[in-house]
Design a protein around this motif. Structure first.
Motif, short mmCIF file in Angstrom:
data_model
loop_
_atom_site.label_atom_id
_atom_site.label_comp_id
_atom_site.label_asym_id
_atom_site.label_seq_id
_atom_site.Cartn_x
_atom_site.Cartn_y
_atom_site.Cartn_z
N ALA A 62 8.41 -9.85 9.23
CA ALA A 62 8.10 -9.04 8.05
C ALA A 62 6.60 -9.08 7.75
CB ALA A 62 8.90 -9.54 6.85
N LYS A 63 6.00 -10.26 7.84
CA LYS A 63 4.57 -10.38 7.59
C LYS A 63 3.77 -9.67 8.67
CE LYS A 63 0.89 -13.50 6.46
NZ LYS A 63 0.51 -14.76 5.89
N ALA A 64 4.20 -9.79 9.94
CA ALA A 64 3.51 -9.09 11.03
C ALA A 64 3.57 -7.58 10.82
CB ALA A 64 4.12 -9.48 12.36
N SER A 65 4.71 -7.09 10.36
CA SER A 65 4.84 -5.66 10.08
C SER A 65 3.90 -5.22 8.95
CB SER A 65 6.29 -5.33 9.74
OG SER A 65 6.41 -3.99 9.37
N ASP A 66 3.84 -6.02 7.90
CA ASP A 66 2.94 -5.71 6.78
C ASP A 66 1.48 -5.71 7.23
OD1 ASP A 66 5.10 -5.49 5.10
OD2 ASP A 66 4.91 -7.52 4.27
N LEU A 67 1.10 -6.69 8.03
CA LEU A 67 -0.28 -6.76 8.51
C LEU A 67 -0.60 -5.58 9.42
CD1 LEU A 67 -0.60 -10.58 9.24
CD2 LEU A 67 -1.62 -9.31 7.35
N THR A 68 0.34 -5.16 10.24
CA THR A 68 0.13 -4.00 11.10
C THR A 68 -0.05 -2.74 10.25
OG1 THR A 68 1.51 -5.04 12.78
CG2 THR A 68 1.09 -2.70 13.03
N ASP A 69 0.75 -2.60 9.23
CA ASP A 69 0.60 -1.45 8.33
C ASP A 69 -0.76 -1.46 7.65
OD1 ASP A 69 3.11 -0.57 9.01
OD2 ASP A 69 4.08 -1.42 7.23
N GLN A 70 -1.21 -2.65 7.23
CA GLN A 70 -2.53 -2.75 6.59
C GLN A 70 -3.64 -2.36 7.56
OE1 GLN A 70 -2.96 -6.72 5.07
NE2 GLN A 70 -1.57 -6.39 3.36
N ILE A 71 -3.54 -2.80 8.81
CA ILE A 71 -4.55 -2.45 9.81
C ILE A 71 -4.56 -0.95 10.03
CG2 ILE A 71 -5.11 -2.63 12.27
CD1 ILE A 71 -4.20 -5.55 12.12
N GLN A 72 -3.37 -0.36 10.10
CA GLN A 72 -3.29 1.08 10.32
C GLN A 72 -3.89 1.84 9.14
OE1 GLN A 72 0.70 2.47 10.91
NE2 GLN A 72 0.05 4.15 12.21
N ARG A 73 -3.57 1.40 7.93
CA ARG A 73 -4.15 2.06 6.74
C ARG A 73 -5.66 1.92 6.73
NH1 ARG A 73 -1.67 -1.04 2.97
NH2 ARG A 73 0.37 -1.17 3.87
N SER A 74 -6.16 0.74 7.06
CA SER A 74 -7.60 0.53 7.07
C SER A 74 -8.27 1.41 8.13
CB SER A 74 -7.93 -0.94 7.36
OG SER A 74 -7.42 -1.76 6.34
N GLY A 75 -7.64 1.54 9.29
CA GLY A 75 -8.19 2.41 10.33
C GLY A 75 -8.22 3.86 9.88
N ASN A 76 -7.17 4.31 9.21
CA ASN A 76 -7.16 5.69 8.69
C ASN A 76 -8.23 5.89 7.63
OD1 ASN A 76 -5.09 6.43 10.38
ND2 ASN A 76 -3.48 6.03 8.87
N GLU A 77 -8.39 4.91 6.74
CA GLU A 77 -9.43 5.01 5.71
C GLU A 77 -10.82 5.04 6.33
OE1 GLU A 77 -8.86 1.82 2.95
OE2 GLU A 77 -6.91 2.55 2.28
N LEU A 78 -11.04 4.22 7.36
CA LEU A 78 -12.33 4.21 8.04
C LEU A 78 -12.60 5.55 8.70
CD1 LEU A 78 -14.83 2.65 9.02
CD2 LEU A 78 -13.47 1.91 10.97
N ARG A 79 -11.59 6.11 9.35
CA ARG A 79 -11.75 7.41 10.01
C ARG A 79 -12.06 8.49 8.98
NH1 ARG A 79 -7.14 7.50 12.39
NH2 ARG A 79 -7.86 6.32 14.18
#
Length: 150
Positions: A62-79
């Motif tokens: 569950a934590k790994a999934s949350d961290l992956t979602d955070q990384i994806q959101r951060s990548g989208n925000e950076l883009r």
């Protein structure tokens, strides 16, 4: 010796033998019960450890999934930040196009529909019955190169 004394001695000997046999049976039966109880206790401990391990594993994923979602959101925000900065600050039109097209290219690649693999060919593919066979000459007068099968 007197006959009554022999009766009493025999009664006391039988009583003591009965106590001995009873104690022996109790000891043997009680050993199995104790062994069974220890086995049940070990089983309960193993089940508790397994339950704790499963809970820890579920928490980990569950934590790994949350961290992956955070990384994806951060990548989208950076883009998005780079794209908005490129539109306002950059003079190079090619760079703007590349930064602005990254969002649409990902969405377009996700929307592509691929054909599923098939186990048959449409027209004369490698799986057709006459693949690799040389065409027969149109001359029917000539003798066949291979003898007919019987």
């Amino acid at each position: 010796m007197n006959e009554s004394n022999i009766d009493w001695i025999l009664a006391i000997a039988c009583f003591l033998a009965g106590i001995g046999i009873g104690a022996l049976c109790y000891h043997l039966l009680n050993a199995n019960v104790a062994r069974n109880q220890k086995t049940r206790q070990k089983l309960a401990e193993r089940e508790l450890e397994l339950t704790q391990f499963r809970d820890a594993l579920n928490d980990h994923f569950a934590k790994a999934s949350d961290l992956t979602d955070q990384i994806q959101r951060s990548g989208n925000e950076l883009r998005q930040h780079l794209a908005s900065g490129a539109t306002t600050l950059c003079d190079d039109s090619q760079l703007k196009r590349r930064l602005l097209d990254t969002d649409t290219s990902e969405e377009a690649s996700e929307d592509d529909n691929f054909d599923l693999p098939r186990d048959y060919a449409d027209n004369r593919g490698t799986l057709s019955e006459d693949f690799g066979l040389k065409p027969q000459p149109e001359d029917t007068d000539a003798a066949p190169a291979t003898p007919p099968r019987i």
